[in-house]
Design an enzyme around this catalytic site. Structure first.
Site, PDB file in Angstrom:
ATOM      1  N   LYS A   6      44.144  36.215  57.299  1.00  0.00           N
ATOM      2  CA  LYS A   6      42.725  35.851  57.148  1.00  0.00           C
ATOM      3  C   LYS A   6      42.423  34.459  57.726  1.00  0.00           C
ATOM      4  O   LYS A   6      43.348  33.670  57.993  1.00  0.00           O
ATOM      5  CB  LYS A   6      42.348  35.945  55.665  1.00  0.00           C
ATOM      6  CG  LYS A   6      42.446  37.379  55.117  1.00  0.00           C
ATOM      7  CD  LYS A   6      41.925  37.460  53.685  1.00  0.00           C
ATOM      8  CE  LYS A   6      41.999  38.891  53.175  1.00  0.00           C
ATOM      9  NZ  LYS A   6      41.399  39.014  51.810  1.00  0.00           N
ATOM     10  N   TYR A  56      34.473  45.848  55.187  1.00  0.00           N
ATOM     11  CA  TYR A  56      34.530  45.738  53.729  1.00  0.00           C
ATOM     12  C   TYR A  56      33.401  46.503  53.044  1.00  0.00           C
ATOM     13  O   TYR A  56      33.062  46.199  51.883  1.00  0.00           O
ATOM     14  CB  TYR A  56      34.520  44.259  53.316  1.00  0.00           C
ATOM     15  CG  TYR A  56      35.882  43.590  53.466  1.00  0.00           C
ATOM     16  CD1 TYR A  56      36.934  43.889  52.594  1.00  0.00           C
ATOM     17  CD2 TYR A  56      36.122  42.650  54.467  1.00  0.00           C
ATOM     18  CE1 TYR A  56      38.175  43.275  52.719  1.00  0.00           C
ATOM     19  CE2 TYR A  56      37.368  42.034  54.606  1.00  0.00           C
ATOM     20  CZ  TYR A  56      38.386  42.356  53.707  1.00  0.00           C
ATOM     21  OH  TYR A  56      39.619  41.751  53.829  1.00  0.00           O
ATOM     22  N   ASN A 102      42.352  34.332  50.347  1.00  0.00           N
ATOM     23  CA  ASN A 102      43.692  34.666  49.872  1.00  0.00           C
ATOM     24  C   ASN A 102      44.672  35.072  50.976  1.00  0.00           C
ATOM     25  O   ASN A 102      45.562  35.884  50.760  1.00  0.00           O
ATOM     26  CB  ASN A 102      43.623  35.682  48.732  1.00  0.00           C
ATOM     27  CG  ASN A 102      43.001  36.995  49.160  1.00  0.00           C
ATOM     28  OD1 ASN A 102      42.665  37.169  50.329  1.00  0.00           O
ATOM     29  ND2 ASN A 102      42.870  37.918  48.240  1.00  0.00           N
ATOM     30  N   HIS A 143      45.253  40.321  54.116  1.00  0.00           N
ATOM     31  CA  HIS A 143      44.774  41.633  53.657  1.00  0.00           C
ATOM     32  C   HIS A 143      45.923  42.616  53.777  1.00  0.00           C
ATOM     33  O   HIS A 143      46.720  42.539  54.718  1.00  0.00           O
ATOM     34  CB  HIS A 143      43.613  42.099  54.553  1.00  0.00           C
ATOM     35  CG  HIS A 143      43.257  43.548  54.350  1.00  0.00           C
ATOM     36  ND1 HIS A 143      42.454  43.967  53.316  1.00  0.00           N
ATOM     37  CD2 HIS A 143      43.614  44.672  55.031  1.00  0.00           C
ATOM     38  CE1 HIS A 143      42.335  45.289  53.375  1.00  0.00           C
ATOM     39  NE2 HIS A 143      43.023  45.744  54.408  1.00  0.00           N
ATOM     40  N   GLU A 199      41.678  51.696  58.656  1.00  0.00           N
ATOM     41  CA  GLU A 199      41.578  50.273  59.011  1.00  0.00           C
ATOM     42  C   GLU A 199      42.310  49.981  60.324  1.00  0.00           C
ATOM     43  O   GLU A 199      41.846  49.174  61.129  1.00  0.00           O
ATOM     44  CB  GLU A 199      42.152  49.424  57.867  1.00  0.00           C
ATOM     45  CG  GLU A 199      41.299  49.521  56.605  1.00  0.00           C
ATOM     46  CD  GLU A 199      41.938  48.882  55.380  1.00  0.00           C
ATOM     47  OE1 GLU A 199      43.043  48.312  55.487  1.00  0.00           O
ATOM     48  OE2 GLU A 199      41.310  48.940  54.311  1.00  0.00           O
TER      49      GLU A 199
HETATM   50  P1  DAT Z   1      42.867  43.080  47.700  1.00  0.00           P
HETATM   51  O1  DAT Z   1      42.562  42.272  48.931  1.00  0.00           O
HETATM   52  O2  DAT Z   1      44.021  42.524  46.916  1.00  0.00           O
HETATM   53  O3  DAT Z   1      43.029  44.557  48.008  1.00  0.00           O
HETATM   54  P2  DAT Z   1      40.236  43.760  46.673  1.00  0.00           P
HETATM   55  O4  DAT Z   1      40.305  44.965  47.561  1.00  0.00           O
HETATM   56  O5  DAT Z   1      39.889  43.966  45.236  1.00  0.00           O
HETATM   57  O6  DAT Z   1      41.608  42.946  46.724  1.00  0.00           O
HETATM   58  O7  DAT Z   1      39.173  42.734  47.250  1.00  0.00           O
HETATM   59  C1  DAT Z   1      39.060  42.513  48.650  1.00  0.00           C
HETATM   60  C2  DAT Z   1      38.921  41.048  48.907  1.00  0.00           C
HETATM   61  O8  DAT Z   1      37.703  40.576  48.314  1.00  0.00           O
HETATM   62  C3  DAT Z   1      40.008  40.168  48.290  1.00  0.00           C
HETATM   63  O9  DAT Z   1      41.166  40.106  49.095  1.00  0.00           O
HETATM   64  C4  DAT Z   1      39.303  38.844  48.201  1.00  0.00           C
HETATM   65  C5  DAT Z   1      37.884  39.237  47.847  1.00  0.00           C
HETATM   66  N1  DAT Z   1      37.690  39.211  46.385  1.00  0.00           N
HETATM   67  C6  DAT Z   1      38.154  40.120  45.489  1.00  0.00           C
HETATM   68  N2  DAT Z   1      37.811  39.787  44.237  1.00  0.00           N
HETATM   69  C7  DAT Z   1      37.086  38.635  44.338  1.00  0.00           C
HETATM   70  C8  DAT Z   1      36.440  37.780  43.409  1.00  0.00           C
HETATM   71  N3  DAT Z   1      36.445  38.035  42.088  1.00  0.00           N
HETATM   72  N4  DAT Z   1      35.797  36.676  43.887  1.00  0.00           N
HETATM   73  C9  DAT Z   1      35.771  36.409  45.226  1.00  0.00           C
HETATM   74  N5  DAT Z   1      36.359  37.178  46.161  1.00  0.00           N
HETATM   75  C10 DAT Z   1      37.008  38.269  45.726  1.00  0.00           C
HETATM   76 MG    MG Z   2      41.712  45.936  48.764  1.00  0.00          MG
END
Ligand code: DAT
Ligand code: MG
Length: 140
Positions: A11, A51, A114, A117, A128
């Protein structure tokens, strides 16, 4: 044993901080083979499309803005149990909960920024991967 494929993005936070090389090294040392890879930058439209499953979540706007804020590295990876093992390698979404030594524990700044991905299923890995690469760009 059959291999399968997953999809990853390094990222904008991790690319900007200069961590792409170390993260790719860790991915390869964990046994993943790079099948396709590029440095690219998502437009807000493309990030929104990628997304789209999170459209209703409160952080969607922030996520799209962040993911289009700078260059990313997109890649397709191959290994036995690639999807499952890659999720283990990257660690929990929130780096505060990520196990020591995982990519997010090492490099993520926050739950939103974070570092990496990882696709969450074989189906999404395929969707994807083909969002970013054509079949001829995947060097199996
Ligand atoms: P992951 O990337 O672990 O699969 P996810 O699919 O639930 O997690 O969410 C996609 C992305 O969205 C994640 O990498 C970072 C962002 N995200 C998730 N939860 C969040 C939150 N509570 N606040 C801000 N960004 C968030
Ligand atoms: Mg995810």
């Amino acid at each position: 044993m059959a291999t399968n494929r997953t999809f990853t993005m390094i990222k904008p936070d991790a690319v900007a901080a200069g961590h792409a090389g170390a993260i790719l090294k860790q991915i390869q040392e964990a046994g993943f083979k790079i099948i396709a890879m590029k440095l690219t930058k998502l437009s807000p439209e493309k990030a929104g499309e990628f997304y789209a499953v999170h459209k209703e979540r409160p952080f969607y706007g922030e996520l799209v803005a962040f993911m289009s804020s700078g260059p990313i590295v997109a890649a397709v990876l191959e290994k036995e149990k690639a999807v499952k093992d890659f999720r283990k390698l990257i660690g929990a979404t929130n780096p505060a909960d990520a196990k020591p030594g995982t990519i997010r524990a090492l490099y993520a700044k926050s739950i939103g920024e974070n570092a990496v991905h990882g696709a969450d299923s074989n189906k999404n890995a395929a969707i994807e991967g083909s969002f970013h690469f054509s079949a001829v760009e995947m060097v199996g």
